[in-house]
Motif scaffolding. Structure first.
Motif, PDB file in Angstrom:
ATOM      1  N   ARG A   1       0.839  -1.203   0.000  1.00  8.10           N
ATOM      2  CA  ARG A   1       0.000   0.000   0.000  1.00  8.10           C
ATOM      3  C   ARG A   1       0.871   1.248   0.000  1.00  8.10           C
TER       4      ARG A   1
ATOM      5  N   ARG B   1       0.538   5.748   0.958  1.00  8.85           N
ATOM      6  CA  ARG B   1      -0.269   6.880   1.419  1.00  8.85           C
ATOM      7  C   ARG B   1      -0.630   7.735   0.209  1.00  8.85           C
ATOM      8  N   SER B   2      -1.428   8.754   0.415  1.00 14.94           N
ATOM      9  CA  SER B   2      -1.813   9.642  -0.677  1.00 14.94           C
ATOM     10  C   SER B   2      -0.576  10.274  -1.303  1.00 14.94           C
TER      11      SER B   2
ATOM     12  N   LYS C   1      -1.080  -0.568  -3.813  1.00 12.22           N
ATOM     13  CA  LYS C   1      -2.459  -0.084  -3.894  1.00 12.22           C
ATOM     14  C   LYS C   1      -2.528   1.304  -3.287  1.00 12.22           C
ATOM     15  N   TRP C   2      -3.243   2.172  -3.976  1.00 14.60           N
ATOM     16  CA  TRP C   2      -3.573   3.491  -3.445  1.00 14.60           C
ATOM     17  C   TRP C   2      -5.080   3.477  -3.313  1.00 14.60           C
ATOM     18  N   GLY C   3      -5.561   3.272  -2.089  1.00 13.74           N
ATOM     19  CA  GLY C   3      -6.987   3.036  -1.887  1.00 13.74           C
ATOM     20  C   GLY C   3      -7.345   1.724  -2.569  1.00 13.74           C
ATOM     21  N   LYS C   4      -8.285   1.758  -3.520  1.00 12.42           N
ATOM     22  CA  LYS C   4      -8.675   0.556  -4.267  1.00 12.42           C
ATOM     23  C   LYS C   4      -7.972   0.461  -5.614  1.00 12.42           C
TER      24      LYS C   4
END
Length: 149
Positions: free
Chosen positions: A48, A50-51, A116-119
């Motif tokens: 994953r 972060r933004s 993954k960035w969110g979904k």
């Protein structure tokens, strides 16, 4: 032994690199710059990020940095949606098994890593770049990859 990898340098407003300060009243970080807030090296092993932050019509995430007094700099990789990546993505664990070979690639250790960035399924694209405070632009020098670690 190969020569250290030189990073492309970008000069940005120093506020974007600020780590901010912790506010106990609000129970959150205050004044953190978007580049610092994107730091994701601790999350990438989990697949994953972060933004990301925006720079030159692209999305980037920070994977490390240095802080010396008031001087802050960050190392970052671009991210793209997986469908726009021309190669075969690799996981952090697969890449870590390659160890020295992965760290010695010109594209950098995180190049091609699936995250993954969110979904959204994304891939990190190297080589890494260095983001430096614009006030230091008067004395530009190449930054060694190992100086940022």
């Amino acid at each position: 032994m190969s020569a250290p990898v030189k990073l492309q340098e970008f000069y940005v407003d120093p506020a974007r690199l600020s780590s901010g300060r912790w506010c106990h009243t609000r129970d959150r970080q205050i004044g953190e710059g978007d580049i610092s807030a994107s730091y994701s090296a601790d999350k990438i092993a989990e697949g994953r990020i972060r933004s990301p932050f925006k720079w030159q019509n692209a999305l980037w995430v920070s994977v490390g940095g240095i802080s010396r007094g008031n001087y802050r700099a960050a190392q970052a990789y671009r991210i793209v949606e997986r469908r726009f990546f021309g190669g075969t993505p690799i996981t952090y664990n697969e890449n870590a098994r390659l160890s020295a070979a992965a760290r010695g690639r010109p594209e950098g250790f995180y190049h091609g890593m699936a995250v993954k960035w969110g979904k959204l399924d994304c891939v990190l694209i190297g080589p890494a770049s260095a983001f430096l405070p614009s006030e230091d632009k008067a004395t530009p020098e190449q930054v060694d990859l190992f100086d940022l670690l």
